[in-house]
Motif scaffolding. Structure first.
Motif, PDB file in Angstrom:
ATOM      1  N   VAL A 127       0.843  -1.194   0.000  1.00  0.00           N
ATOM      2  CA  VAL A 127       0.000   0.000   0.000  1.00  0.00           C
ATOM      3  C   VAL A 127       0.877   1.242   0.000  1.00  0.00           C
ATOM      4  O   VAL A 127       1.853   1.323   0.754  1.00  0.00           O
ATOM      5  CB  VAL A 127      -0.950   0.031   1.220  1.00  0.00           C
ATOM      6  CG1 VAL A 127      -1.684   1.373   1.303  1.00  0.00           C
ATOM      7  CG2 VAL A 127      -1.963  -1.102   1.137  1.00  0.00           C
ATOM      8  N   SER A 128       0.531   2.202  -0.855  1.00  0.00           N
ATOM      9  CA  SER A 128       1.317   3.429  -0.966  1.00  0.00           C
ATOM     10  C   SER A 128       0.418   4.625  -1.234  1.00  0.00           C
ATOM     11  O   SER A 128      -0.645   4.505  -1.842  1.00  0.00           O
ATOM     12  CB  SER A 128       2.339   3.290  -2.107  1.00  0.00           C
ATOM     13  OG  SER A 128       3.018   4.518  -2.325  1.00  0.00           O
ATOM     14  N   TYR A 129       0.871   5.797  -0.774  1.00  0.00           N
ATOM     15  CA  TYR A 129       0.181   7.051  -1.094  1.00  0.00           C
ATOM     16  C   TYR A 129       0.899   7.789  -2.214  1.00  0.00           C
ATOM     17  O   TYR A 129       0.388   8.764  -2.737  1.00  0.00           O
ATOM     18  CB  TYR A 129       0.153   7.966   0.138  1.00  0.00           C
ATOM     19  CG  TYR A 129      -0.800   7.508   1.219  1.00  0.00           C
ATOM     20  CD1 TYR A 129      -2.161   7.789   1.137  1.00  0.00           C
ATOM     21  CD2 TYR A 129      -0.344   6.803   2.323  1.00  0.00           C
ATOM     22  CE1 TYR A 129      -3.040   7.375   2.126  1.00  0.00           C
ATOM     23  CE2 TYR A 129      -1.211   6.394   3.327  1.00  0.00           C
ATOM     24  CZ  TYR A 129      -2.559   6.689   3.227  1.00  0.00           C
ATOM     25  OH  TYR A 129      -3.415   6.272   4.208  1.00  0.00           O
ATOM     26  N   CYS A 130       2.090   7.350  -2.557  1.00  0.00           N
ATOM     27  CA  CYS A 130       2.910   8.054  -3.542  1.00  0.00           C
ATOM     28  C   CYS A 130       3.101   7.196  -4.788  1.00  0.00           C
ATOM     29  O   CYS A 130       3.914   6.262  -4.799  1.00  0.00           O
ATOM     30  CB  CYS A 130       4.270   8.420  -2.939  1.00  0.00           C
ATOM     31  SG  CYS A 130       5.367   9.266  -4.097  1.00  0.00           S
ATOM     32  N   THR A 131       2.358   7.521  -5.823  1.00  0.00           N
ATOM     33  CA  THR A 131       2.398   6.721  -7.052  1.00  0.00           C
ATOM     34  C   THR A 131       3.787   6.669  -7.654  1.00  0.00           C
ATOM     35  O   THR A 131       4.322   5.596  -7.944  1.00  0.00           O
ATOM     36  CB  THR A 131       1.405   7.287  -8.089  1.00  0.00           C
ATOM     37  OG1 THR A 131       0.108   7.342  -7.511  1.00  0.00           O
ATOM     38  CG2 THR A 131       1.377   6.404  -9.325  1.00  0.00           C
ATOM     39  N   MET A 132       4.393   7.845  -7.856  1.00  0.00           N
ATOM     40  CA  MET A 132       5.674   7.863  -8.546  1.00  0.00           C
ATOM     41  C   MET A 132       6.818   7.361  -7.685  1.00  0.00           C
ATOM     42  O   MET A 132       7.841   6.933  -8.196  1.00  0.00           O
ATOM     43  CB  MET A 132       5.971   9.282  -9.058  1.00  0.00           C
ATOM     44  CG  MET A 132       5.012   9.729 -10.160  1.00  0.00           C
ATOM     45  SD  MET A 132       4.739   8.459 -11.440  1.00  0.00           S
ATOM     46  CE  MET A 132       6.390   8.203 -12.065  1.00  0.00           C
ATOM     47  N   CYS A 133       6.644   7.389  -6.369  1.00  0.00           N
ATOM     48  CA  CYS A 133       7.688   6.839  -5.497  1.00  0.00           C
ATOM     49  C   CYS A 133       7.788   5.327  -5.648  1.00  0.00           C
ATOM     50  O   CYS A 133       8.876   4.752  -5.628  1.00  0.00           O
ATOM     51  CB  CYS A 133       7.395   7.170  -4.035  1.00  0.00           C
ATOM     52  SG  CYS A 133       7.285   8.916  -3.641  1.00  0.00           S
ATOM     53  N   ASP A 134       6.634   4.680  -5.791  1.00  0.00           N
ATOM     54  CA  ASP A 134       6.585   3.219  -5.700  1.00  0.00           C
ATOM     55  C   ASP A 134       6.076   2.502  -6.946  1.00  0.00           C
ATOM     56  O   ASP A 134       5.996   1.275  -6.964  1.00  0.00           O
ATOM     57  CB  ASP A 134       5.695   2.819  -4.508  1.00  0.00           C
ATOM     58  CG  ASP A 134       6.244   3.335  -3.187  1.00  0.00           C
ATOM     59  OD1 ASP A 134       7.480   3.388  -3.058  1.00  0.00           O
ATOM     60  OD2 ASP A 134       5.454   3.685  -2.311  1.00  0.00           O
TER      61      ASP A 134
END
Length: 302
Positions: A127-134
């Motif tokens: 689960v992530s809130y940062c699309t481009m990070c992950d």
């Protein structure tokens, strides 16, 4: 030492204010909690910032930072926990120090809204809130985007060329975009599926997230995926202004006039923390307007 101005936040708006402050020969510092450049670093390809037909978000963030450093803007990495404005000079209190200043620019931006289910258990585990990070962790895999309107659309578009399949889950009956071209890109993508009027109930999984349980058409359903991105928009970073006397709207955004001035003489706010249209070009414009008015204000004190 009493500074002419202290800028809280080193995103596009804060750094622009800093550049103008240094060019105006002000005694200024910028205090940043995390990384200089701001949330634009999390964006994928930026196509709507004048002067760059196409540039990656992290590259644009780096250019902002380098530009400010060229003008020798001091950036202090610390967290502001409180400001005291009842008496002048104002006091900016961080975790590690206290600074005095004649004026303040608040450029603290926003942070992601939480889903409010059990997602915290799976942060960094699917689960992530940062699309481009992950995003690249899910190359050729299936992912879910949970969200609404522009944030969800942007996430899906940024993922479509990386993931094998993108499923957008929204509790809305339609998705609205800040720019119509974004909807065009969403419709053109052959690997994006959208599930409307779906209420997320639970992130499922054991050691890592494996999917989302949703309620759609009064029936529970499980949508499986390798990764889940939560894209519900953002809330302002204004908790440190509690009891400061600076007026906020009901959502916590700072209320300003057309010159980015708050209800307190000498205190301005720029960028996303003001609410409204959240675009890097607007933040840059705010930084310019705020510092131009601060320079005039400081001159009037002499």
């Amino acid at each position: 030492m009493i500074y002419d101005t202290i800028i809280i936040g080193a995103g596009p708006g804060g750094l622009t204010a800093g550049i103008y402050a240094m060019r105006g020969k002000l005694n200024a510092i910028c205090i940043e909690k995390e990384n200089a450049g701001g949330r634009i670093a999390e964006a994928g390809i930026v196509e709507n910032y004048p002067g760059f037909e196409e540039i990656r978000g992290f590259e644009l963030a780096e250019k902002f930072k380098n530009h400010a450093e060229k003008f020798k803007l001091p950036i202090i990495y610390d967290e502001v926990i409180k400001i005291e404005i009842k008496e002048k000079p104002f006091k900016v209190i961080t975790k590690n120090s206290t600074y005095e200043t004649k004026t303040i620019v608040i450029a603290t931006g926003t942070r992601p809204k939480k889903l409010g289910l059990n997602e915290d258990k799976f942060i960094g585990k699917g689960v992530s809130y940062c699309t481009m990070c992950d995003a690249f962790f899910y190359l050729n895999k299936e992912v879910i985007v949970i969200g609404r309107d522009t944030p969800a659309i942007m996430s899906a578009i940024n993922l479509k060329d990386i993931a094998k399949k993108v499923t957008v889950i929204t509790d809305k009956s339609e998705l609205k975009a800040a720019e119509p071209i974004m909807l065009d890109k969403l419709k053109e993508a052959k690997n994006i599926e959208i599930i409307y009027n779906a209420k997320p109930l639970e992130i499922i999984g054991n050691e890592k997230a494996e999917g989302v349980k949703i309620l759609v058409n009064e029936k529970e359903e499980i949508i499986k995926a390798d990764g889940i991105f939560i894209s519900l928009g953002h809330i302002p970073n204004t908790e440190f202004l509690k009891d400061s006397g600076i007026k906020l709207d009901k959502k916590g955004f700072i209320i300003t006039d057309k010159n980015c001035k708050t209800n307190i003489e000498g205190i301005y706010a720029v960028g996303d923390v003001r609410g409204g249209v959240m675009q890097v070009a607007k933040a840059v414009g705010d930084g310019c307007v705020a510092m131009a008015n601060i320079i005039k204000y400081l001159q009037s004190l002499k």
